[in-house]
Design a protein around this motif. Sequence first.
Motif, PDB file in Angstrom:
ATOM      1  N   LEU A   1      14.394 -32.549   2.497  1.00 51.37           N
ATOM      2  CA  LEU A   1      15.569 -31.981   1.857  1.00 51.37           C
ATOM      3  C   LEU A   1      16.820 -32.788   2.189  1.00 51.37           C
ATOM      4  N   VAL A   2      16.915 -33.251   3.408  1.00 54.99           N
ATOM      5  CA  VAL A   2      18.088 -34.026   3.822  1.00 54.99           C
ATOM      6  C   VAL A   2      18.179 -35.338   3.041  1.00 54.99           C
ATOM      7  N   GLU A   3      17.031 -35.942   2.721  1.00 58.06           N
ATOM      8  CA  GLU A   3      17.023 -37.179   1.939  1.00 58.06           C
ATOM      9  C   GLU A   3      17.413 -36.898   0.497  1.00 58.06           C
ATOM     10  N   LEU A   4      17.013 -35.740   0.006  1.00 58.76           N
ATOM     11  CA  LEU A   4      17.353 -35.336  -1.357  1.00 58.76           C
ATOM     12  C   LEU A   4      18.866 -35.199  -1.499  1.00 58.76           C
ATOM     13  N   LEU A   5      19.501 -34.635  -0.478  1.00 54.62           N
ATOM     14  CA  LEU A   5      20.949 -34.420  -0.504  1.00 54.62           C
ATOM     15  C   LEU A   5      21.728 -35.730  -0.458  1.00 54.62           C
ATOM     16  N   LYS A   6      21.133 -36.759   0.147  1.00 51.01           N
ATOM     17  CA  LYS A   6      21.832 -38.039   0.302  1.00 51.01           C
ATOM     18  C   LYS A   6      21.580 -39.001  -0.856  1.00 51.01           C
ATOM     19  N   ALA A   7      20.556 -38.749  -1.655  1.00 55.83           N
ATOM     20  CA  ALA A   7      20.121 -39.698  -2.685  1.00 55.83           C
ATOM     21  C   ALA A   7      21.053 -39.736  -3.894  1.00 55.83           C
ATOM     22  N   ASP A   8      20.972 -40.840  -4.611  1.00 61.33           N
ATOM     23  CA  ASP A   8      21.726 -40.991  -5.860  1.00 61.33           C
ATOM     24  C   ASP A   8      21.218 -39.969  -6.880  1.00 61.33           C
ATOM     25  N   PRO A   9      22.110 -39.272  -7.568  1.00 53.17           N
ATOM     26  CA  PRO A   9      21.705 -38.214  -8.506  1.00 53.17           C
ATOM     27  C   PRO A   9      20.748 -38.671  -9.606  1.00 53.17           C
ATOM     28  N   GLU A  10      20.833 -39.920 -10.005  1.00 54.29           N
ATOM     29  CA  GLU A  10      19.997 -40.411 -11.096  1.00 54.29           C
ATOM     30  C   GLU A  10      18.629 -40.906 -10.628  1.00 54.29           C
ATOM     31  N   THR A  11      18.420 -40.962  -9.323  1.00 59.98           N
ATOM     32  CA  THR A  11      17.138 -41.426  -8.782  1.00 59.98           C
ATOM     33  C   THR A  11      16.035 -40.437  -9.126  1.00 59.98           C
ATOM     34  N   GLU A  12      14.863 -40.944  -9.443  1.00 65.14           N
ATOM     35  CA  GLU A  12      13.739 -40.064  -9.764  1.00 65.14           C
ATOM     36  C   GLU A  12      13.012 -39.668  -8.485  1.00 65.14           C
ATOM     37  N   ILE A  13      12.556 -38.431  -8.460  1.00 67.79           N
ATOM     38  CA  ILE A  13      11.926 -37.867  -7.273  1.00 67.79           C
ATOM     39  C   ILE A  13      10.721 -38.696  -6.805  1.00 67.79           C
ATOM     40  N   HIS A  14       9.924 -39.173  -7.754  1.00 70.58           N
ATOM     41  CA  HIS A  14       8.701 -39.885  -7.365  1.00 70.58           C
ATOM     42  C   HIS A  14       8.995 -41.141  -6.553  1.00 70.58           C
ATOM     43  N   SER A  15      10.200 -41.703  -6.700  1.00 70.19           N
ATOM     44  CA  SER A  15      10.539 -42.917  -5.949  1.00 70.19           C
ATOM     45  C   SER A  15      11.008 -42.608  -4.528  1.00 70.19           C
ATOM     46  N   LEU A  16      11.288 -41.340  -4.249  1.00 69.64           N
ATOM     47  CA  LEU A  16      11.762 -40.934  -2.923  1.00 69.64           C
ATOM     48  C   LEU A  16      10.699 -40.219  -2.093  1.00 69.64           C
ATOM     49  N   MET A  17       9.693 -39.686  -2.759  1.00 65.60           N
ATOM     50  CA  MET A  17       8.725 -38.855  -2.039  1.00 65.60           C
ATOM     51  C   MET A  17       7.857 -39.679  -1.096  1.00 65.60           C
ATOM     52  N   GLU A  18       7.385 -39.009  -0.068  1.00 64.49           N
ATOM     53  CA  GLU A  18       6.514 -39.620   0.924  1.00 64.49           C
ATOM     54  C   GLU A  18       5.111 -39.027   0.805  1.00 64.49           C
ATOM     55  N   GLU A  19       4.160 -39.749   1.354  1.00 66.84           N
ATOM     56  CA  GLU A  19       2.773 -39.270   1.322  1.00 66.84           C
ATOM     57  C   GLU A  19       2.605 -38.103   2.283  1.00 66.84           C
ATOM     58  N   VAL A  20       1.894 -37.083   1.841  1.00 70.52           N
ATOM     59  CA  VAL A  20       1.624 -35.925   2.691  1.00 70.52           C
ATOM     60  C   VAL A  20       0.631 -36.336   3.777  1.00 70.52           C
ATOM     61  N   PRO A  21       1.001 -36.179   5.061  1.00 72.31           N
ATOM     62  CA  PRO A  21       0.124 -36.651   6.134  1.00 72.31           C
ATOM     63  C   PRO A  21      -1.206 -35.927   6.231  1.00 72.31           C
ATOM     64  N   ARG A  22      -1.202 -34.653   5.853  1.00 80.45           N
ATOM     65  CA  ARG A  22      -2.447 -33.905   5.923  1.00 80.45           C
ATOM     66  C   ARG A  22      -2.396 -32.699   4.996  1.00 80.45           C
ATOM     67  N   THR A  23      -3.508 -32.416   4.349  1.00 84.19           N
ATOM     68  CA  THR A  23      -3.638 -31.228   3.508  1.00 84.19           C
ATOM     69  C   THR A  23      -4.790 -30.376   4.026  1.00 84.19           C
ATOM     70  N   VAL A  24      -4.820 -29.131   3.563  1.00 87.30           N
ATOM     71  CA  VAL A  24      -5.859 -28.199   3.998  1.00 87.30           C
ATOM     72  C   VAL A  24      -6.542 -27.614   2.770  1.00 87.30           C
ATOM     73  N   LEU A  25      -7.860 -27.599   2.762  1.00 86.93           N
ATOM     74  CA  LEU A  25      -8.595 -26.972   1.666  1.00 86.93           C
ATOM     75  C   LEU A  25      -8.539 -25.449   1.815  1.00 86.93           C
ATOM     76  N   ALA A  26      -8.356 -24.767   0.696  1.00 90.84           N
ATOM     77  CA  ALA A  26      -8.285 -23.302   0.724  1.00 90.84           C
ATOM     78  C   ALA A  26      -9.566 -22.687   1.256  1.00 90.84           C
ATOM     79  N   SER A  27     -10.681 -23.393   1.097  1.00 91.59           N
ATOM     80  CA  SER A  27     -11.981 -22.873   1.538  1.00 91.59           C
ATOM     81  C   SER A  27     -12.246 -23.111   3.023  1.00 91.59           C
ATOM     82  N   MET A  28     -11.339 -23.799   3.703  1.00 95.40           N
ATOM     83  CA  MET A  28     -11.552 -24.127   5.117  1.00 95.40           C
ATOM     84  C   MET A  28     -11.520 -22.875   5.981  1.00 95.40           C
TER      85      MET A  28
END
Length: 267
Positions: free
Chosen positions: A167-194
Amino acid sequence: MSTDHLLIYQFLQEHSNIAIPMIERLEVDEITALIEDLDSDQAVIILAEIAPFIAGKVMEKLSKKKAIELIELLDPQIAESILQVTDKSISDQLLEGTSKALSSYLRHALMFAKDQVGAHLEPYVFTLSDRMTVQNALTLVKSSKAPVRPHVYVLNDNNKLVGYIKLVELLKADPETEIHSLMEEVPRTVLASMNTSDLLESWAPALIDMPVIKLNGTFLGTVSRASLSKLEKTTKKVDHPAIKAGNALGDLYLIGLTSLLGRSSDK
């Protein structure tokens, strides 16, 4: 189809990257009124592309007839994401009116055993679309009724988790920047069936909430370590190979049934 509706349909088809963020900024009642007024083949475009946490609230306010029509038209996995956030009493009523095959698929997809992560997830989670600009994202943040966390998960058009943005990076970014260029890879996900016990045993100490997905990557919500820890204190630990195998078979069942329905989660 009236001239006005035809123009709306063409605009949605050709300029959804402009139309959808504008619609998402409206109040839930306003979006509901718009969807009620449109033909179902137009309305389903909106419902499928707005954020699931918004679509779920819209689904609760739609007339029963309109809601059932849209569920039938939606991709089953997008319908699942929306119904996951919809009040259970309402979603149960709507599934009574859908076709037998679709109802069976969705009921199975929305049901989890008590010792599975999916039974304890928080589905009403603020998310962003990877096609948004920073300006559109910040407008949605300000108007959101869903809690906005320091790490905001990013979904693609098929409601699949593709990254997260601070969120802090979103607040600092240029308004015209697209989200996909700012996002980071999710370090870990969890399966719902786990199994919840397995997750707690392998939980990274620095994480408070973790994103919960289906086997195909569809985002379902988040789960907190605190809620699972409380559960663990009041229930007996379950860790049996047969249960884990059953969880995996359940995911395979859902994938197979989706194929039989002739729908695909990818556009």
